[in-house]
Design an enzyme around this catalytic site. Sequence first.
Site, PDB file in Angstrom:
ATOM      1  N   SER A 143      -3.015  -3.159   6.099  1.00 64.02           N
ATOM      2  CA  SER A 143      -4.186  -3.874   6.583  1.00 64.02           C
ATOM      3  C   SER A 143      -3.778  -5.245   7.090  1.00 64.02           C
ATOM      4  O   SER A 143      -2.796  -5.831   6.619  1.00 64.02           O
ATOM      5  CB  SER A 143      -5.212  -4.044   5.458  1.00 64.02           C
ATOM      6  OG  SER A 143      -6.274  -4.899   5.844  1.00 64.02           O
ATOM      7  N   TYR A 156      -8.600  -6.036  -2.585  1.00 56.14           N
ATOM      8  CA  TYR A 156      -8.158  -5.075  -1.572  1.00 56.14           C
ATOM      9  C   TYR A 156      -6.880  -5.571  -0.897  1.00 56.14           C
ATOM     10  O   TYR A 156      -5.915  -4.818  -0.723  1.00 56.14           O
ATOM     11  CB  TYR A 156      -9.266  -4.880  -0.537  1.00 56.14           C
ATOM     12  CG  TYR A 156      -8.898  -3.957   0.597  1.00 56.14           C
ATOM     13  CD1 TYR A 156      -8.992  -2.580   0.455  1.00 56.14           C
ATOM     14  CD2 TYR A 156      -8.456  -4.466   1.822  1.00 56.14           C
ATOM     15  CE1 TYR A 156      -8.657  -1.728   1.505  1.00 56.14           C
ATOM     16  CE2 TYR A 156      -8.120  -3.631   2.872  1.00 56.14           C
ATOM     17  CZ  TYR A 156      -8.222  -2.269   2.706  1.00 56.14           C
ATOM     18  OH  TYR A 156      -7.881  -1.424   3.740  1.00 56.14           O
TER      19      TYR A 156
END
Length: 255
Positions: A143, A156
Amino acid sequence: MTAAQAPGRFDGRAALVTGATSGIGLAIAHRLHAEGARVLATGRDHDRGREVVESLGERTVFVAADLTDPGTADRLAGACLESFGALDVLVNNAGLDHTGDFATSSMDSVRQVFEINTFSTVAMMQSAARVMRTGGAMVNVTSRLATVGVPTMGIYAASKGAIHALTRSVAIELAPRGIRVNDVAPGMTRTPLYDEWLARIPGGESTEAEVLADIPLRRLATPQDVAAAVAYLASDDAEYVTGTTIAVDGGYTAR
């Protein structure tokens, strides 16, 4: 616009894609299959898995699996060997989102995110490393948040950041065996999860406008954008590329 497909680029190769029943994972499965790969797709939903097999057709197998169950990684690697005789490409795409105030996020939720995003990826990489032959490739979907800070996304980000770091170490360790390890770091991507998130927010249109204003290319990524980068890293076109990241984020992390 995504890179044009290269039919035949993965002829004779066997690819295992986790989280392959929707969004980015589904696009990756389609891209690799369209370029000739035999694809073992995995996810937890049997019905979606059946739809994946029906949409791709021949050279496709679906195995339902919960990646957090002990022994699942070895079972999936074994299923790929049994179905196709090899495991040449591993794409770790399965993941769980998490948004919330850092100070009040429960440790149970933190553990759940790491179980799926981090520990299951580690297990899949270990299982693949034990059976991959020379010329194999692993691609981890991380990410943009692995390298930038965004409020409420810390848990996350940490789970993806761990894999971002691991990618480099494993790339060096497996290089003598001719196995390459890279990662793709998507930015905001228009998936069903994104659309659901936007629908829950009052004034979603203005929120999306703010999101786009932060992206130099002024649009969201598509699953196909990410799949194109994965296909490149998994292919012989990237045979001298290992231990690196392709940011598919419209320039977000380049600012």
